[in-house]
Design a protein around this motif. Structure first.
Motif, PDB file in Angstrom:
ATOM      1  N   GLN A 259       0.814  -1.206   0.000  1.00 21.79           N
ATOM      2  CA  GLN A 259       0.000   0.000   0.000  1.00 21.79           C
ATOM      3  C   GLN A 259       0.848   1.256   0.000  1.00 21.79           C
ATOM      4  N   TRP A 260       1.881   1.283   0.855  1.00 15.85           N
ATOM      5  CA  TRP A 260       2.740   2.461   0.896  1.00 15.85           C
ATOM      6  C   TRP A 260       3.423   2.662  -0.453  1.00 15.85           C
ATOM      7  N   LEU A 261       3.914   1.572  -1.037  1.00 17.63           N
ATOM      8  CA  LEU A 261       4.624   1.697  -2.309  1.00 17.63           C
ATOM      9  C   LEU A 261       3.702   2.235  -3.400  1.00 17.63           C
ATOM     10  N   GLU A 262       2.478   1.724  -3.469  1.00 17.29           N
ATOM     11  CA  GLU A 262       1.551   2.190  -4.499  1.00 17.29           C
ATOM     12  C   GLU A 262       1.275   3.689  -4.357  1.00 17.29           C
ATOM     13  N   GLU A 263       1.276   4.174  -3.141  1.00 16.61           N
ATOM     14  CA  GLU A 263       0.997   5.587  -2.901  1.00 16.61           C
ATOM     15  C   GLU A 263       2.216   6.485  -3.101  1.00 16.61           C
ATOM     16  N   HIS A 264       3.402   5.878  -3.275  1.00 19.69           N
ATOM     17  CA  HIS A 264       4.639   6.663  -3.380  1.00 19.69           C
ATOM     18  C   HIS A 264       5.524   6.168  -4.522  1.00 19.69           C
ATOM     19  N   LEU A 265       4.930   5.802  -5.634  1.00 23.54           N
ATOM     20  CA  LEU A 265       5.688   5.233  -6.752  1.00 23.54           C
ATOM     21  C   LEU A 265       6.772   6.173  -7.262  1.00 23.54           C
ATOM     22  N   GLY A 284       2.226  -9.092 -14.956  1.00 23.34           N
ATOM     23  CA  GLY A 284       2.429  -7.675 -15.191  1.00 23.34           C
ATOM     24  C   GLY A 284       3.603  -7.133 -14.393  1.00 23.34           C
ATOM     25  N   ARG A 285       3.691  -5.805 -14.344  1.00 23.63           N
ATOM     26  CA  ARG A 285       4.786  -5.152 -13.626  1.00 23.63           C
ATOM     27  C   ARG A 285       4.281  -3.877 -12.987  1.00 23.63           C
ATOM     28  N   ILE A 286       4.984  -3.418 -12.010  1.00 25.65           N
ATOM     29  CA  ILE A 286       4.631  -2.185 -11.333  1.00 25.65           C
ATOM     30  C   ILE A 286       5.034  -1.004 -12.218  1.00 25.65           C
ATOM     31  N   PRO A 287       4.181  -0.017 -12.380  1.00 25.36           N
ATOM     32  CA  PRO A 287       4.556   1.155 -13.169  1.00 25.36           C
ATOM     33  C   PRO A 287       5.879   1.751 -12.678  1.00 25.36           C
ATOM     34  N   GLU A 288       6.705   2.161 -13.617  1.00 27.23           N
ATOM     35  CA  GLU A 288       8.015   2.764 -13.357  1.00 27.23           C
ATOM     36  C   GLU A 288       9.082   1.737 -12.979  1.00 27.23           C
ATOM     37  N   ASN A 337      12.731  -4.604   0.352  1.00 25.71           N
ATOM     38  CA  ASN A 337      12.132  -5.642  -0.476  1.00 25.71           C
ATOM     39  C   ASN A 337      10.614  -5.515  -0.430  1.00 25.71           C
ATOM     40  N   LEU A 338       9.958  -5.705  -1.592  1.00 25.52           N
ATOM     41  CA  LEU A 338       8.501  -5.694  -1.612  1.00 25.52           C
ATOM     42  C   LEU A 338       7.996  -7.024  -1.055  1.00 25.52           C
ATOM     43  N   ALA A 339       7.418  -6.983   0.124  1.00 24.87           N
ATOM     44  CA  ALA A 339       6.943  -8.204   0.775  1.00 24.87           C
ATOM     45  C   ALA A 339       5.885  -8.896  -0.078  1.00 24.87           C
ATOM     46  N   LEU A 343       2.963 -11.460  -6.670  1.00 21.31           N
ATOM     47  CA  LEU A 343       1.797 -12.268  -6.315  1.00 21.31           C
ATOM     48  C   LEU A 343       0.916 -11.536  -5.307  1.00 21.31           C
ATOM     49  N   ARG A 344       1.520 -10.980  -4.298  1.00 21.56           N
ATOM     50  CA  ARG A 344       0.751 -10.230  -3.311  1.00 21.56           C
ATOM     51  C   ARG A 344       0.224  -8.934  -3.919  1.00 21.56           C
ATOM     52  N   TRP A 345       1.062  -8.279  -4.709  1.00 22.92           N
ATOM     53  CA  TRP A 345       0.662  -7.027  -5.352  1.00 22.92           C
ATOM     54  C   TRP A 345      -0.622  -7.218  -6.157  1.00 22.92           C
ATOM     55  N   ARG A 346      -0.649  -8.289  -6.949  1.00 25.43           N
ATOM     56  CA  ARG A 346      -1.840  -8.548  -7.767  1.00 25.43           C
ATOM     57  C   ARG A 346      -3.019  -9.012  -6.923  1.00 25.43           C
ATOM     58  N   ALA A 347      -2.757  -9.814  -5.895  1.00 26.90           N
ATOM     59  CA  ALA A 347      -3.834 -10.304  -5.033  1.00 26.90           C
ATOM     60  C   ALA A 347      -4.544  -9.168  -4.322  1.00 26.90           C
ATOM     61  N   GLU A 348      -3.830  -8.090  -4.068  1.00 30.94           N
ATOM     62  CA  GLU A 348      -4.415  -6.936  -3.392  1.00 30.94           C
ATOM     63  C   GLU A 348      -5.007  -5.930  -4.377  1.00 30.94           C
ATOM     64  N   GLY A 349      -4.939  -6.258  -5.671  1.00 30.72           N
ATOM     65  CA  GLY A 349      -5.542  -5.387  -6.677  1.00 30.72           C
ATOM     66  C   GLY A 349      -4.791  -4.102  -6.918  1.00 30.72           C
ATOM     67  N   ARG A 350      -3.471  -4.112  -6.751  1.00 32.22           N
ATOM     68  CA  ARG A 350      -2.667  -2.912  -6.972  1.00 32.22           C
ATOM     69  C   ARG A 350      -2.504  -2.643  -8.469  1.00 32.22           C
ATOM     70  N   VAL A 351      -2.121  -1.414  -8.772  1.00 26.89           N
ATOM     71  CA  VAL A 351      -1.985  -0.980 -10.162  1.00 26.89           C
ATOM     72  C   VAL A 351      -0.840  -1.717 -10.851  1.00 26.89           C
ATOM     73  N   VAL A 352      -1.056  -2.150 -12.103  1.00 24.43           N
ATOM     74  CA  VAL A 352      -0.031  -2.846 -12.878  1.00 24.43           C
ATOM     75  C   VAL A 352      -0.035  -2.342 -14.306  1.00 24.43           C
ATOM     76  N   GLU A 353       1.065  -2.616 -14.976  1.00 25.76           N
ATOM     77  CA  GLU A 353       1.168  -2.435 -16.417  1.00 25.76           C
ATOM     78  C   GLU A 353       1.300  -3.800 -17.075  1.00 25.76           C
ATOM     79  N   ASN A 354       0.702  -3.969 -18.226  1.00 29.36           N
ATOM     80  CA  ASN A 354       0.923  -5.132 -19.073  1.00 29.36           C
ATOM     81  C   ASN A 354       0.442  -6.442 -18.480  1.00 29.36           C
ATOM     82  N   GLY A 355      -0.420  -6.405 -17.446  1.00 32.40           N
ATOM     83  CA  GLY A 355      -0.901  -7.630 -16.836  1.00 32.40           C
ATOM     84  C   GLY A 355      -2.136  -8.177 -17.520  1.00 32.40           C
TER      85      GLY A 355
END
Length: 357
Positions: A259-265, A284-288, A337-339, A343-355
């Motif tokens: 959550q913190w990472l998504e808010e501070h990309l 997919g991948r995290i933007p940036e 490290n992104l805990a 897998l967790r990023w997508r499970a929580e519905g975080r923003v992605v590119e190319n997924g």
């Protein structure tokens, strides 16, 4: 059921022992080390344990206790022998006292001789005992400073420890050869200082002629430990990172939450250490995020700046944990490290590119 862990500080060759009741999750920590307080707190957090007490078996001369730091971070109470003379403890124990954690308890046995205030701690069922610097594996604590007395130590070992069941496992506060545990029967038979047929006078002469140098940290450790560690000031105990709310794991890795990472990309550099086909794959991948596979990371650290913290990411968080080690070895301090990885990023519905999942 008893939860038991034997922990080690390489610098001082000190063993720290964690015991907990698996039902209540209440725990005690024996002989904690100042520099390892962060490690110990991480283990308690991961095992979901509530630390009731830190217990020092005596006023140590070779390391500073972590008692005060752990009290500050976990709210635990400090216990030490009443005979130690130490200030600042919450609970002063004497011979015959018990320290409870859940349905279990440790019995305090006075075992002076290394110092006046030495105690050993015996588990309620007599299956194990924690001997501090009184009885070591095929050795004993020294008796040439801090009011040490070889006669008192000989009697303490024979009356308080060798009187335990033969099968009782003995865990010392130190070992310098990598040995981890012994037993009452072994030490009664094979300890070269006071086992077998050796008498008290034999032991006293042996100890008087050891000729050991004083511990290297004695001038710092003893004054600090006389205040239960509150006076400790050690540059190796680095402050908590302030650039993000990080979690320190027992494996020694700083982790950041999604959550913190998504808010501070834009505030960090995101390094994706997966392989190219994964980077372009369905997770997919995290933007940036910048792709630098783990196998190439050590050779490409020059591509990274130090003006912004670095967050590493992979599929599940394993490779990216190793990436933080590589980056720290390369001189990058602000790394996490992104805990749980992608897998967790997508499970929580975080923003992605190319997924595509």
């Amino acid at each position: 059921m008893l939860i038991f862990r034997q922990l080690f500080d390489q610098q001082s060759s000190t063993y720290t022992y964690l015991l907990a009741d698996s039902d209540t999750r209440e725990a005690v920590l024996i002989d904690p080390v100042f520099e390892q307080a962060r490690r110990d707190a991480a283990l308690l957090e991961e095992l979901r344990l509530r630390l009731l007490y830190t217990i020092d078996t005596h006023v140590h001369a070779d390391h500073v206790t972590g008692a005060w730091l752990l009290k500050k971070h976990t709210g635990s109470k400090i216990a030490i022998s009443a005979a130690s003379g130490a200030e600042g403890a919450d609970h002063y124990v004497s011979h015959g006292d018990t320290i409870a954690f859940g349905a279990r308890h440790l019995q305090v046995r006075a075992t002076p001789g290394h110092t006046n205030g030495c105690v050993s701690l015996v588990l309620d069922d007599g299956s194990m005992a924690f001997t501090g610097d009184c009885l070591l594996i095929r050795g004993t604590g020294r008796t040439d400073f801090q009011s040490g007395n070889p006669h008192a130590l000989f009697r303490a070992v024979h009356e308080q420890l060798f009187s335990l069941p033969d099968t009782c496992l003995l865990y010392p506060a130190h070992d310098y050869r990598g040995l981890t545990v012994t037993s009452v029967d072994e030490e009664r038979r094979f300890n070269p200082r006071l086992g077998g047929e050796l008498c008290e006078e034999d032991f006293a002469v042996y100890m008087t002629n050891l000729g050991l140098p004083h511990p290297r940290q004695i001038d710092v450790a003893v004054p600090a430990n006389m205040k239960c560690g509150v006076a400790a000031s050690d540059p190796s105990q680095k402050p908590l990172p302030e650039w993000a709310p990080l979690t320190y794991t027992f494996a020694g890795i700083w982790e950041i939450h999604p959550q913190w990472l998504e808010e501070h990309l834009q505030a960090v550099q995101i390094i994706d250490v997966r392989e190219p086909d994964e980077y372009e794959g369905p997770l997919g991948r995290i933007p940036e995020a910048k792709l630098i596979s783990l196998g190439n990371l050590a050779k490409r650290t020059a591509e990274l700046g130090k003006e912004r913290p670095i967050v590493t990411v992979c599929r599940a968080g394993g490779r990216s944990a190793q990436a933080t080690v590589i980056l720290r070895q390369a001189g990058f301090e602000e790394v996490a490290n992104l805990a749980g990885g992608m897998l967790r990023w997508r499970a929580e519905g975080r923003v992605v590119e190319n997924g595509s999942l």
